[in-house]
Motif scaffolding. Structure first.
Motif, mmCIF file in Angstrom:
data_model
loop_
_atom_site.group_PDB
_atom_site.id
_atom_site.type_symbol
_atom_site.label_atom_id
_atom_site.label_comp_id
_atom_site.label_asym_id
_atom_site.label_seq_id
_atom_site.Cartn_x
_atom_site.Cartn_y
_atom_site.Cartn_z
ATOM 1 N N THR A 106 0.819 -1.208 0.000
ATOM 2 C CA THR A 106 0.000 0.000 0.000
ATOM 3 C C THR A 106 0.859 1.266 0.000
ATOM 4 O OG1 THR A 106 -0.113 0.084 2.411
ATOM 5 C CG2 THR A 106 -1.806 -1.216 1.282
ATOM 6 N N THR A 107 2.169 1.094 -0.049
ATOM 7 C CA THR A 107 3.110 2.208 0.070
ATOM 8 C C THR A 107 3.470 2.764 -1.288
ATOM 9 O OG1 THR A 107 4.036 1.180 2.045
ATOM 10 C CG2 THR A 107 5.324 2.922 1.007
ATOM 11 N N VAL A 108 3.275 4.056 -1.445
ATOM 12 C CA VAL A 108 3.539 4.726 -2.725
ATOM 13 C C VAL A 108 4.967 4.476 -3.193
ATOM 14 C CG1 VAL A 108 3.773 6.970 -3.830
ATOM 15 C CG2 VAL A 108 1.777 6.495 -2.397
ATOM 16 N N ASN A 109 5.924 4.632 -2.321
ATOM 17 C CA ASN A 109 7.327 4.568 -2.713
ATOM 18 C C ASN A 109 7.791 3.178 -3.136
ATOM 19 O OD1 ASN A 109 7.552 7.272 -2.204
ATOM 20 N ND2 ASN A 109 8.416 7.014 -0.161
ATOM 21 N N GLU A 110 6.994 2.171 -2.908
ATOM 22 C CA GLU A 110 7.395 0.819 -3.269
ATOM 23 C C GLU A 110 6.927 0.424 -4.665
ATOM 24 O OE1 GLU A 110 6.699 -2.036 -0.214
ATOM 25 O OE2 GLU A 110 7.590 -0.778 1.348
ATOM 26 N N TYR A 111 6.308 1.341 -5.368
ATOM 27 C CA TYR A 111 5.950 1.108 -6.759
ATOM 28 C C TYR A 111 6.958 1.837 -7.643
ATOM 29 C CZ TYR A 111 1.612 -1.077 -5.338
ATOM 30 O OH TYR A 111 0.690 -1.937 -4.790
ATOM 31 N N ASP A 112 7.323 1.194 -8.729
ATOM 32 C CA ASP A 112 8.409 1.700 -9.568
ATOM 33 C C ASP A 112 7.946 2.546 -10.740
ATOM 34 O OD1 ASP A 112 9.259 -1.526 -8.850
ATOM 35 O OD2 ASP A 112 10.619 0.091 -8.256
ATOM 36 N N TYR A 113 6.746 2.309 -11.202
ATOM 37 C CA TYR A 113 6.261 3.006 -12.393
ATOM 38 C C TYR A 113 4.839 3.509 -12.145
ATOM 39 C CZ TYR A 113 10.117 0.344 -14.347
ATOM 40 O OH TYR A 113 11.351 -0.203 -14.575
ATOM 41 N N TRP A 114 4.566 4.679 -12.746
ATOM 42 C CA TRP A 114 3.270 5.320 -12.544
ATOM 43 C C TRP A 114 2.718 5.827 -13.860
ATOM 44 C CZ3 TRP A 114 0.791 5.691 -7.811
ATOM 45 C CH2 TRP A 114 1.542 5.295 -6.695
ATOM 46 N N GLY A 115 1.403 5.792 -13.964
ATOM 47 C CA GLY A 115 0.745 6.432 -15.085
ATOM 48 C C GLY A 115 0.515 7.902 -14.806
ATOM 49 N N GLN A 116 -0.067 8.581 -15.773
ATOM 50 C CA GLN A 116 -0.330 10.017 -15.644
ATOM 51 C C GLN A 116 -1.593 10.319 -14.856
ATOM 52 O OE1 GLN A 116 1.793 12.551 -16.706
ATOM 53 N NE2 GLN A 116 3.132 10.759 -16.843
ATOM 54 N N GLY A 117 -2.432 9.318 -14.702
ATOM 55 C CA GLY A 117 -3.646 9.516 -13.928
ATOM 56 C C GLY A 117 -4.858 9.814 -14.788
ATOM 57 N N THR A 118 -6.023 9.494 -14.254
ATOM 58 C CA THR A 118 -7.280 9.812 -14.918
ATOM 59 C C THR A 118 -8.226 10.416 -13.887
ATOM 60 O OG1 THR A 118 -9.077 8.913 -16.301
ATOM 61 C CG2 THR A 118 -8.240 7.477 -14.569
ATOM 62 N N GLN A 119 -8.850 11.511 -14.253
ATOM 63 C CA GLN A 119 -9.699 12.250 -13.327
ATOM 64 C C GLN A 119 -11.075 11.611 -13.217
ATOM 65 O OE1 GLN A 119 -9.077 15.432 -11.544
ATOM 66 N NE2 GLN A 119 -10.917 14.644 -10.532
ATOM 67 N N VAL A 120 -11.512 11.437 -11.992
ATOM 68 C CA VAL A 120 -12.872 10.968 -11.724
ATOM 69 C C VAL A 120 -13.591 12.031 -10.912
ATOM 70 C CG1 VAL A 120 -14.298 9.255 -10.567
ATOM 71 C CG2 VAL A 120 -12.251 8.532 -11.827
ATOM 72 N N THR A 121 -14.726 12.463 -11.408
ATOM 73 C CA THR A 121 -15.559 13.450 -10.729
ATOM 74 C C THR A 121 -16.907 12.819 -10.420
ATOM 75 O OG1 THR A 121 -14.458 15.220 -11.958
ATOM 76 C CG2 THR A 121 -16.522 15.767 -10.857
ATOM 77 N N VAL A 122 -17.393 13.034 -9.235
ATOM 78 C CA VAL A 122 -18.666 12.445 -8.815
ATOM 79 C C VAL A 122 -19.633 13.559 -8.461
ATOM 80 C CG1 VAL A 122 -19.822 10.852 -7.245
ATOM 81 C CG2 VAL A 122 -17.447 10.432 -7.905
ATOM 82 N N SER A 123 -20.751 13.595 -9.125
ATOM 83 C CA SER A 123 -21.752 14.618 -8.841
ATOM 84 C C SER A 123 -22.794 14.060 -7.876
ATOM 85 C CB SER A 123 -22.428 15.070 -10.132
ATOM 86 O OG SER A 123 -23.126 14.001 -10.724
ATOM 87 N N SER A 124 -23.210 14.898 -6.956
ATOM 88 C CA SER A 124 -24.173 14.442 -5.947
ATOM 89 C C SER A 124 -25.597 14.717 -6.379
ATOM 90 C CB SER A 124 -23.886 15.127 -4.620
ATOM 91 O OG SER A 124 -23.944 16.516 -4.779
#
Length: 124
Positions: A106-124
């Motif tokens: 669960t530790t961020v620093n123990e992963y070697d490669y990352w994607g750029q990310g995808t935005q998720v927005t939730v409307s109430s």
């Protein structure tokens, strides 16, 4: 070198489900433990889910446990995250990560490669 590309983000209504995908450009996809993290504005990056190399073991963060699934398709070099019953608290940038040092972490620093990310927005 591993390149990760997330997709599937967007705007969803509260209560709806969403499936995110992460495609990996790597020859030995099955050698990597895969994880999903998310980061909301002003907050630290948070572990969401992980799946081990064989796809037989999964682990979830407390905030999504019971309403999420993670799976991998080694033929397509892709890992998926499906979350149901989304709430505004689930809104964040979701990142895919790959690690090759062992089991799910669960530790961020123990992963070697990352994607750029995808935005998720939730409307109430």
């Amino acid at each position: 070198q591993v390149q990760l590309v997330e997709s599937g983000g967007g705007l969803v209504q509260a209560g709806d489900s969403l499936r995110l995908s992460c495609a990996a450009s790597v020859r030995t996809f099955s050698s990597y433990t895969m994880g999903w993290f998310r980061q909301a504005p002003g907050k630290e990056r948070e572990f969401v889910a992980g799946i081990n190399r064989s796809g037989g073991i999964t682990y979830f963060g407390d905030s999504v446990k019971g309403r999420s699934t993670i799976s991998s398709d080694n033929d397509k070099n892709t890992v998926y995250l499906k979350m149901s019953s989304r709430t505004p608290e689930d809104a964040a940038v979701y990142y895919c990560a790959a690690g090759n040092d062992g089991g799910i972490t669960t530790t961020v620093n123990e992963y070697d490669y990352w994607g750029q990310g995808t935005q998720v927005t939730v409307s109430s």
